[in-house]
Write an enzyme that holds these catalytic residues in place. Sequence first.
Site, PDB file in Angstrom:
ATOM      1  CE  LYS A 109      -3.554  -2.800   1.887  1.00 11.99           C
ATOM      2  NZ  LYS A 109      -4.819  -3.270   2.964  1.00 11.99           N
ATOM      3  CD  GLN A 164      -3.777  -4.146   6.976  1.00 10.09           C
ATOM      4  OE1 GLN A 164      -4.178  -3.070   6.067  1.00 10.09           O
ATOM      5  NE2 GLN A 164      -5.008  -5.689   5.789  1.00 10.09           N
ATOM      6  CG  ASP A 214     -10.092  -0.425   4.549  1.00  6.56           C
ATOM      7  OD1 ASP A 214      -9.796  -0.245   3.412  1.00  6.56           O
ATOM      8  OD2 ASP A 214     -10.238  -0.075   5.512  1.00  6.56           O
TER       9      ASP A 214
END
Length: 303
Positions: free
Chosen positions: A51, A95, A118
Amino acid sequence: MKILDGKWVRDQILAELKPRVDAVTAKGRPPGLAVVLVGGDPASEIYVRNKVKACADLGIFSEQIMPPAETTTDQLLEIVASLNARPEIDGILVQMPLPKQIEERKILMAIAPEKDVDGFHPINAGNLMSGNPGPRACTPSGVMEILKRYEIPISGKKAVVVGRSDIVGKPMALLLLHANATVTICHSRTSNLEEECRHADILVAAIGRPAFLRGSFIKPGATVIDVGINRVSDRARAEAIFGSSPAKMAQFEKNGVILVGDVHPLEVDHASAFTPVPGGVGPLTIAMLMANTVSCAEKRCSA
Ligand code: NDP
C-alpha cells in the site's frame, strides 16, 4: 473462456488517478494516507508495504504507524483520534486483523467517516445501502471496475454472491443491486448452494475455502469472479486440486505453497469469463484504496 486480467484494470485505474493526484497536489499538498499496523504480523506487513509503495508511485503522501502488538483499545483510539485531527491526512486505514485484546468495532467506529478509505464505517455502509456518495469497500468496488471495464452486462442479470461478510459479500451484493442485477446472497447456512450458484449469470465467490465451488456450480456462459485468496501448503490438498496440472504442481513443489481461489481453477472452462487467482480481483483492492484516498482528498480540499 476469457481471463479477466486484474492488472490490466488496475493499471488503467492508477493511470486515471495520477492527474487527479497532481491536481490536488497543485492546490497545496498531496493526498495523504495513514496506515496503522498493530504488531508485526508478516502477512499484514507485506500488505502494508504494498500500500505504501502504491502511494509513493502515485505521489500520494503516506505514513506508517506501527504500534506494538500489546497496544490497548484506548491507545489505538488515541492514535485514530490524532489522525482524525491532522489536516494533511485524508485517509486512515487500520490494517485488520487486530490483536485479540483490541475491540475492532470500536476502532472502526472511531475513524472519521470522511477519512474512512476502507469504507467500513457504519455511516459509509449506510451510504452504500442508500446509494449516497461515500467511500465504498475496496474489494467489491474493484470487482465492479472489472465488470465495467470488460463491458460485462449487469443490469437484468442474475448475480449470486457467495459470502456475506461486511467487507466483501454484503457490499458486493449491494453494488450489484445498485447496478440493477437480481441478487442472491448465499452463506454457510444456504441449502442447496450448488443449485443457487447454477442460476448465476454473474457468480461471485468470497468464502475463504480453497477450490470450494466446483465446475458443477457454474452455469455455462457465466461470468465467474473469484475473490478468495487461500494459501494451500498441504501437499495432499494441493494434489487434490491440481493433480491433473503438472505445471501447477511444479509451482507448488518449488514454493511449498500455492494460492488458490474459492473456485476450482481447473473447472471453469464452460464459464464465459473468469478472474484468476492470483492476478484477478487481488490487484484491484489497492487500486481502489488509492481511488478512495484521492476522492477523500478532493472532497476535503474543496470543502
Ligand atoms: P469471511 O470469513 O469474513 O466470510 C466468509 C463468508 O463465506 C461468510 O459469510 C460465510 O458464511 C461464507 N462461507 C463460509 N463457508 C461457506 C460454505 N461452505 N458455503 C457457503 N458459504 C460459506 O471472509 P471475507 O469475506 O473476509 O473473505 C472471503 C475471501 O475473500 C477470503 O478468501 C479472503 O482471503 C478473500 N479476500 C480477498 C481480498 C482481495 O483483495 N482479493 C480482500 C478481502 C478478502 P457465514 O456468514 O454463514 O459464516
